[in-house]
Design a protein around this motif. Sequence first.
Motif, PDB file in Angstrom:
ATOM      1  N   PRO A  81     -53.020   2.085 -26.123  1.00  0.00           N
ATOM      2  CA  PRO A  81     -52.392   1.107 -25.221  1.00  0.00           C
ATOM      3  C   PRO A  81     -52.948   1.207 -23.799  1.00  0.00           C
ATOM      4  CG  PRO A  81     -50.727   2.225 -26.560  1.00  0.00           C
ATOM      5  CD  PRO A  81     -52.032   2.936 -26.795  1.00  0.00           C
ATOM      6  N   GLY A  82     -53.203   0.027 -23.197  1.00  0.00           N
ATOM      7  CA  GLY A  82     -53.683  -0.021 -21.817  1.00  0.00           C
ATOM      8  C   GLY A  82     -55.173   0.199 -21.663  1.00  0.00           C
ATOM      9  N   ARG A  83     -55.905   0.329 -22.762  1.00  0.00           N
ATOM     10  CA  ARG A  83     -57.364   0.541 -22.695  1.00  0.00           C
ATOM     11  C   ARG A  83     -58.073  -0.599 -23.418  1.00  0.00           C
ATOM     12  NH1 ARG A  83     -59.456   4.297 -19.443  1.00  0.00           N
ATOM     13  NH2 ARG A  83     -60.865   5.144 -20.962  1.00  0.00           N
ATOM     14  N   GLU A  84     -59.283  -0.919 -22.943  1.00  0.00           N
ATOM     15  CA  GLU A  84     -60.078  -1.967 -23.573  1.00  0.00           C
ATOM     16  C   GLU A  84     -61.554  -1.606 -23.538  1.00  0.00           C
ATOM     17  OE1 GLU A  84     -59.876  -5.766 -21.548  1.00  0.00           O
ATOM     18  OE2 GLU A  84     -60.205  -4.848 -19.604  1.00  0.00           O
ATOM     19  N   VAL A  85     -62.314  -2.261 -24.404  1.00  0.00           N
ATOM     20  CA  VAL A  85     -63.765  -2.124 -24.404  1.00  0.00           C
ATOM     21  C   VAL A  85     -64.335  -3.434 -23.873  1.00  0.00           C
ATOM     22  CG1 VAL A  85     -64.014  -2.876 -26.820  1.00  0.00           C
ATOM     23  CG2 VAL A  85     -65.843  -1.550 -25.741  1.00  0.00           C
ATOM     24  N   VAL A  86     -65.329  -3.308 -23.002  1.00  0.00           N
ATOM     25  CA  VAL A  86     -66.007  -4.470 -22.434  1.00  0.00           C
ATOM     26  C   VAL A  86     -67.505  -4.205 -22.554  1.00  0.00           C
ATOM     27  CG1 VAL A  86     -66.386  -5.837 -20.337  1.00  0.00           C
ATOM     28  CG2 VAL A  86     -64.121  -4.852 -20.788  1.00  0.00           C
ATOM     29  N   GLN A  87     -68.241  -5.205 -23.052  1.00  0.00           N
ATOM     30  CA  GLN A  87     -69.700  -5.096 -23.080  1.00  0.00           C
ATOM     31  C   GLN A  87     -70.293  -6.218 -22.256  1.00  0.00           C
ATOM     32  OE1 GLN A  87     -71.090  -4.878 -27.204  1.00  0.00           O
ATOM     33  NE2 GLN A  87     -71.780  -2.813 -26.741  1.00  0.00           N
ATOM     34  N   VAL A  88     -71.306  -5.865 -21.472  1.00  0.00           N
ATOM     35  CA  VAL A  88     -71.973  -6.810 -20.586  1.00  0.00           C
ATOM     36  C   VAL A  88     -73.475  -6.547 -20.637  1.00  0.00           C
ATOM     37  CG1 VAL A  88     -72.187  -7.580 -18.180  1.00  0.00           C
ATOM     38  CG2 VAL A  88     -69.969  -6.820 -19.041  1.00  0.00           C
ATOM     39  N   ARG A  89     -74.247  -7.606 -20.767  1.00  0.00           N
ATOM     40  CA  ARG A  89     -75.704  -7.482 -20.618  1.00  0.00           C
ATOM     41  C   ARG A  89     -76.003  -7.683 -19.142  1.00  0.00           C
ATOM     42  NH1 ARG A  89     -80.750  -8.979 -23.806  1.00  0.00           N
ATOM     43  NH2 ARG A  89     -82.321  -9.078 -22.144  1.00  0.00           N
ATOM     44  N   GLY A 124     -56.834  -4.534 -17.259  1.00  0.00           N
ATOM     45  CA  GLY A 124     -56.169  -5.168 -16.127  1.00  0.00           C
ATOM     46  C   GLY A 124     -56.686  -4.748 -14.763  1.00  0.00           C
ATOM     47  N   LYS A 125     -57.558  -3.755 -14.712  1.00  0.00           N
ATOM     48  CA  LYS A 125     -58.134  -3.343 -13.428  1.00  0.00           C
ATOM     49  C   LYS A 125     -59.493  -4.028 -13.256  1.00  0.00           C
ATOM     50  CE  LYS A 125     -55.922   1.068 -12.706  1.00  0.00           C
ATOM     51  NZ  LYS A 125     -56.127   2.459 -12.328  1.00  0.00           N
ATOM     52  N   PRO A 126     -59.937  -4.219 -12.011  1.00  0.00           N
ATOM     53  CA  PRO A 126     -61.273  -4.776 -11.807  1.00  0.00           C
ATOM     54  C   PRO A 126     -62.329  -3.904 -12.486  1.00  0.00           C
ATOM     55  CG  PRO A 126     -60.050  -4.754  -9.760  1.00  0.00           C
ATOM     56  CD  PRO A 126     -59.238  -3.967 -10.758  1.00  0.00           C
ATOM     57  N   LEU A 127     -63.272  -4.527 -13.165  1.00  0.00           N
ATOM     58  CA  LEU A 127     -64.307  -3.797 -13.895  1.00  0.00           C
ATOM     59  C   LEU A 127     -65.258  -3.059 -12.953  1.00  0.00           C
ATOM     60  CD1 LEU A 127     -65.499  -3.101 -16.648  1.00  0.00           C
ATOM     61  CD2 LEU A 127     -66.849  -5.198 -16.484  1.00  0.00           C
ATOM     62  N   VAL A 128     -65.602  -3.700 -11.856  1.00  0.00           N
ATOM     63  CA  VAL A 128     -66.539  -3.112 -10.885  1.00  0.00           C
ATOM     64  C   VAL A 128     -65.787  -2.880  -9.573  1.00  0.00           C
ATOM     65  CG1 VAL A 128     -68.670  -3.475  -9.606  1.00  0.00           C
ATOM     66  CG2 VAL A 128     -68.496  -4.279 -11.975  1.00  0.00           C
ATOM     67  N   VAL A 129     -65.833  -1.636  -9.107  1.00  0.00           N
ATOM     68  CA  VAL A 129     -65.136  -1.265  -7.874  1.00  0.00           C
ATOM     69  C   VAL A 129     -66.184  -0.841  -6.848  1.00  0.00           C
ATOM     70  CG1 VAL A 129     -63.438   0.278  -6.837  1.00  0.00           C
ATOM     71  CG2 VAL A 129     -63.145  -0.476  -9.223  1.00  0.00           C
ATOM     72  N   PRO A 130     -66.413  -1.648  -5.794  1.00  0.00           N
ATOM     73  CA  PRO A 130     -67.397  -1.258  -4.774  1.00  0.00           C
ATOM     74  C   PRO A 130     -66.982   0.043  -4.096  1.00  0.00           C
ATOM     75  CG  PRO A 130     -66.771  -3.571  -4.543  1.00  0.00           C
ATOM     76  CD  PRO A 130     -65.821  -2.960  -5.531  1.00  0.00           C
ATOM     77  N   VAL A 131     -67.989   0.881  -3.790  1.00  0.00           N
ATOM     78  CA  VAL A 131     -67.771   2.169  -3.135  1.00  0.00           C
ATOM     79  C   VAL A 131     -68.621   2.182  -1.875  1.00  0.00           C
ATOM     80  CG1 VAL A 131     -68.071   4.671  -3.333  1.00  0.00           C
ATOM     81  CG2 VAL A 131     -67.322   3.337  -5.327  1.00  0.00           C
ATOM     82  N   ASP A 143     -59.177  -5.302 -26.917  1.00  0.00           N
ATOM     83  CA  ASP A 143     -58.257  -4.171 -26.781  1.00  0.00           C
ATOM     84  C   ASP A 143     -58.664  -3.036 -27.695  1.00  0.00           C
ATOM     85  OD1 ASP A 143     -56.721  -5.602 -24.971  1.00  0.00           O
ATOM     86  OD2 ASP A 143     -55.262  -6.258 -26.466  1.00  0.00           O
ATOM     87  N   LEU A 144     -58.385  -1.818 -27.264  1.00  0.00           N
ATOM     88  CA  LEU A 144     -58.593  -0.635 -28.094  1.00  0.00           C
ATOM     89  C   LEU A 144     -57.270  -0.250 -28.744  1.00  0.00           C
ATOM     90  CD1 LEU A 144     -60.847   1.449 -25.693  1.00  0.00           C
ATOM     91  CD2 LEU A 144     -61.549   0.253 -27.771  1.00  0.00           C
ATOM     92  N   GLY A 145     -57.310   0.731 -29.644  1.00  0.00           N
ATOM     93  CA  GLY A 145     -56.106   1.220 -30.291  1.00  0.00           C
ATOM     94  C   GLY A 145     -55.201   1.992 -29.352  1.00  0.00           C
TER      95      GLY A 145
END
Length: 133
Positions: free
Chosen positions: A43-51, A125-132, A39-41
């Motif tokens: 509200p409702g936001r987060e940091v995600v790291q992926v290799r 809470g939202k999907p990280l990857v959204v197909p377009v 979680d970030l400071g």
Amino acid sequence: MKSTRIMAAALLIVGSGWTLNVAEAQQPGIHRTDVLEDDLGTPGREVVQVRVDIEPGAVSIKHSHPGEEVAYVLEGALEYQLEGKAPVTLRAGEALFIPDGVAHVAKNVGSSKASELATYIVTKGKPLVVPVK
């Protein structure tokens, strides 16, 4: 004791939901390894790291994210095509900022595996990857 079990179950469900969102986005030749989620400071936001490891010639689906992404190339050469912009090729040590909601594609244009560290500042809470399409 009972509330501890309920909390553990809730965390497991939430954590596995995030993993499923990432796993659904995987394709042949592209391998994602979760590094960090917190979680970030704000509200409702987060940091995600992926290799993200991409085999030669592999191309991601066209997609966007519910927030910003910083793509840092760890090895190899990756071409990024952001909607409305000319393609750009990055090599190890170079980074690219991808704004919130901008559709994009990544392709390994080298002859060996390419890898990036993707850092997302996104809506929790939202999907990280959204197909377009």
